[in-house]
Design an enzyme around this catalytic site. Structure first.
Site, PDB file in Angstrom:
ATOM      1  N   SER A   1       4.761 -15.013   0.767  1.00  0.00           N
ATOM      2  CA  SER A   1       4.796 -16.417   1.179  1.00  0.00           C
ATOM      3  C   SER A   1       3.591 -17.182   0.641  1.00  0.00           C
ATOM      4  CB  SER A   1       4.798 -16.495   2.697  1.00  0.00           C
ATOM      5  OG  SER A   1       3.644 -15.835   3.188  1.00  0.00           O
TER       6      SER A   1
ATOM      7  N   HIS B   1      -4.834  -4.209  -2.022  1.00  0.00           N
ATOM      8  CA  HIS B   1      -5.152  -3.794  -0.651  1.00  0.00           C
ATOM      9  C   HIS B   1      -5.265  -2.272  -0.532  1.00  0.00           C
ATOM     10  CE1 HIS B   1      -3.317  -7.777   1.022  1.00  0.00           C
ATOM     11  NE2 HIS B   1      -4.528  -7.938   0.550  1.00  0.00           N
TER      12      HIS B   1
ATOM     13  N   ILE C   1       0.837  -1.205   0.000  1.00  0.00           N
ATOM     14  CA  ILE C   1       0.000   0.000   0.000  1.00  0.00           C
ATOM     15  C   ILE C   1       0.872   1.255   0.000  1.00  0.00           C
ATOM     16  CG2 ILE C   1      -1.987  -1.122   1.096  1.00  0.00           C
ATOM     17  CD1 ILE C   1      -1.037  -0.099   3.791  1.00  0.00           C
TER      18      ILE C   1
END
Ligand code: ZN
Length: 237
Positions: free
Chosen positions: A189, A120, A104
């Site tokens: 991940s 996001h 962000i």
């Protein structure tokens, strides 16, 4: 391994890059969950980031929300690193069609990239919760206490908080990932939703995963590189 990545890039025509927190760590932005991430920080903020950055916290305890947000989320100091810069170059060449980011911090745009899908949201813009008036992200970071609009409403960041619906960019990201012949996933991940959901839409030829640790999707990848991103992207042409 980097030679193989170069070859895949050279052979592909519709590349989509999908990046997580690891893309920004070399610009000095902390990862929530990484080794030196926000979890391990001083105990000024006792509650987990999942609460501090939630819709519930914004609504129930706005003073706590903005204290945390202003302390931890200000990325205005950060500069794009070698990964952001390489991607801008690849976009200009016409091969890279979209950058999907979980970050962000606006660093891809700072580097000059155009088609950036922020799944996001972003800290660079904010808006009034009552009248929807748009403001620059600076308004929150430079405010004292709870930032207020001229109408009296609270000004909130254009960031998707925990407990909120995903932005329009998320649907656009699905479209781009569906069209890709090469998907490069880096610095994530792939264990946290909705990131892990997005990758399911990829149906193209080659998946490349670049991350320090292994991911649950490694076995589907044509190439997995467990090296720092800067080391990989500084070697590509
Ligand atoms: Zn307003």
């Amino acid at each position: 391994m980097i030679d193989k990545l170069q070859k895949l890039i050279d052979e592909s025509n519709y590349i989509v890059f999908f990046g997580g927190a690891g893309v920004s760590t070399e610009s000095g932005i902390k990862d929530f969950r990484g080794k030196d991430g926000l979890y391990k920080e001083e105990r000024k903020f006792d509650l987990p980031p999942e609460y501090m950055l939630s819709n519930r916290c914004l609504v129930d305890e706005p003073e706590v929300f903005f204290d945390y947000y202003k302390t931890k989320m200000d990325a205005r100091f950060a500069k794009p690193n070698v990964t952001h810069k390489y991607l801008t170059k690849l976009e200009k060449s016409g091969k890279l069609k979209a950058i999907v980011t979980q970050n962000i911090d606006g660093l891809h745009q700072k580097a000059g990239s155009k088609n950036v899908l922020e799944v996001h949201g972003t800290t660079y813009k904010c808006h009034c919760m009552w009248c929807n008036k748009e403001y620059s992200g600076d308004v929150i970071f430079e405010s004292n206490g709870i930032p207020k609009c001229e109408c009296g409403g609270i000004i909130r960041p254009n960031v998707t908080l925990y407990g909120e619906m995903l932005p329009e960019d998320f649907m656009k990201a699905i479209d781009e990932i569906r069209k890709a012949d090469l998907l490069i996933v880096a610095g994530t991940s792939l264990t946290v939703q909705p990131a892990s959901d997005l990758i399911e839409y990829f149906n193209g030829k080659n998946l490349v995963i670049i991350n320090l640790d292994s991911t649950p999707y490694d076995r589907y990848a044509s190439l997995v590189i467990n090296k720092p991103l800067g080391e990989v992207f500084s070697k590509l042409k």
